[in-house]
Write an enzyme that holds these catalytic residues in place. Structure first.
Site, short mmCIF file in Angstrom:
data_model
loop_
_atom_site.label_atom_id
_atom_site.label_comp_id
_atom_site.label_asym_id
_atom_site.label_seq_id
_atom_site.Cartn_x
_atom_site.Cartn_y
_atom_site.Cartn_z
N ASP A 1 -5.92 19.64 -16.58
CA ASP A 1 -6.76 18.39 -16.39
C ASP A 1 -6.51 18.29 -18.17
OD1 ASP A 1 -7.92 15.70 -17.49
OD2 ASP A 1 -9.71 16.05 -15.93
N LYS B 1 -7.10 6.62 -20.92
CA LYS B 1 -7.19 7.12 -21.63
C LYS B 1 -6.31 6.81 -23.31
CE LYS B 1 -11.25 9.23 -20.70
NZ LYS B 1 -10.61 9.06 -19.35
N ARG C 1 1.03 -1.63 0.29
CA ARG C 1 0.02 0.25 0.10
C ARG C 1 1.28 1.42 -0.17
NH1 ARG C 1 -2.25 2.46 4.66
NH2 ARG C 1 -1.74 0.87 5.56
N TYR D 1 -15.24 17.86 -17.57
CA TYR D 1 -16.25 16.53 -17.00
C TYR D 1 -16.66 16.57 -16.18
CZ TYR D 1 -15.52 11.29 -15.88
OH TYR D 1 -15.63 9.77 -15.34
#
Length: 380
Positions: A180, A205, A59, A110
């Protein structure tokens, strides 16, 4: 191995994140699939510093993450922190900034970013201001802002804003600027070099480009911010899978090639669709006639494979998809397959027939012929 700034994009993508070769070791190492790591060499008086010196638990760190972070950071021009999705990355960034002032978000970006802010941050007293990517950007937008998030080109409308100008104005007001960069990718645009403080992106993407994984990242030149985000990732458990990180690293070497073909296809489609009777509102920042082209031309290194247009209505969209042999309906973009998404179904403030078209890596002649034939069937 550090990247030579004079190398071209293809060379940078192939060699990003590489370590010095070692005889007998794999040219491209596989993923490290481990939760705990051996602690045999640890001594009781050094255990407190173990997290910074060696992997001890999955983790907190994984060498496969770090290889991909090194590669993306070299392409972005900053220090990269990997997350399991684009939303995990952007929500961590917004949470980090939310205690220090207002958040400025794109009203046409978005939709899930706005939904996250409205559902989690606004009820906690955070002020959120929404501004269209194309503006107007009045001075009072920046007053008391901790973070200004730009999305350029915006998703799905493909509007563009001037990163350098808005970064300078936001910095004067004391705000941090994040961009972004999902639609553009690190090869299409380098926001940190244009004056922004942070880059955030969904790596499901174009960056990974094969529609087979979820990842996201934040890159920044602010070491303190990167450290806070890593701590938040560890404590919050929003960790990427090493296999997904390995897949993305393997895919990164072809990013230059994929983006070049996708942009070539987008240009060919834009030219072919410009006068088609079924199409209106055609947008692609790479087109000289596009409203965003002049700004995009100044700050983008390449224009990408995403374009948008409107069909008459939802029924026309359905007929178009049914008639196409190469284009499929899917809600992501940037992959090797050409896809379309009717964005109104997700609540975006667009017309019912609005189409986000993601150009894939098919041959341009085949793709144009297929799309034109499918559109022709809609107007007979």
């Amino acid at each position: 191995m550090s990247l030579d700034p004079d190398w071209g994009d293809g060379t940078r993508c192939v060699h990003a994140g590489e370590t010095a070769p070692s005889k007998g070791s794999p040219l491209t190492p596989g993923p490290v699939l481990a939760a705990p790591f051996h602690l045999a060499d640890a001594r009781p008086d050094t255990d407190a510093g173990l997290a910074e010196e060696a992997d001890f638990y999955g983790r907190a760190g994984n060498p496969t993450w770090r290889r991909l972070e090194s590669a993306i950071g070299e392409l972005d021009g900053g220090e990269c922190v990997l997350f399991p999705s684009g939303m995990a990355a952007i929500s961590a960034l917004l949470r980090d900034a939310s205690g220090r002032g207002a958040l400025v978000l794109p009203s046409d970006g978005y939709y899930a970013t706005r939904a996250f802010a409205e559902s989690e941050l606004v009820p906690r007293g955070v002020t959120v201001r929404a501004v269209p990517t194309a503006g107007p950007w009045d001075d009072d937008v920046f007053d008391g802002a901790a973070l200004v998030l730009l999305e350029t080109p915006s998703n799905p409308g493909l509007d563009v804003c001037d990163i350098a100008e808005l970064s300078a104005r936001a910095h004067t007001a004391g705000a941090v600027v994040a961009v972004d960069n999902t639609t553009a990718s690190p090869l299409g645009q380098r926001p940190l070099a244009l004056g922004a403080d942070v880059v955030v992106a969904s790596d499901a993407k174009a960056l990974s480009g094969h529609s087979d994984l979820l990842l996201g990242h934040v890159s920044t030149a602010d070491a303190a911010l990167a450290r806070r985000l890593r701590e938040a990732r560890t404590l919050g458990g929003a960790i990427p899978g090493p296999f997904e990180a390995w897949l993305a690293y393997r895919s990164l070497s072809t990013l230059d090639l994929r983006l070049a073909r996708q942009a070539e296809n987008a240009a060919a489609l834009t030219a072919a669709l410009r006068d088609h009777p079924a199409v209106r509102g055609l947008r692609w920042p790479g087109s000289a006639g596009d409203a965003a082209h002049e700004t995009a031309r100044r700050q983008m290194r390449r224009f990408g494979g995403v374009l948008s247009f409107e069909l008459a209505d939802e029924a026309t969209f359905s007929r178009f998809v049914a008639a196409s042999r190469l284009v499929v309906e899917a809600t992501s973009f940037g992959g090797v397959h050409s896809t379309v998404d009717r964005r109104a179904r997700w609540g975006d403030p667009v017309a019912p027939g609005f189409v986000r078209f993601s150009s894939g890596c098919e041959d341009a002649a085949d793709l144009v012929a297929d799309v034109l034939a499918a559109l022709d069937s809609c107007v007979r």
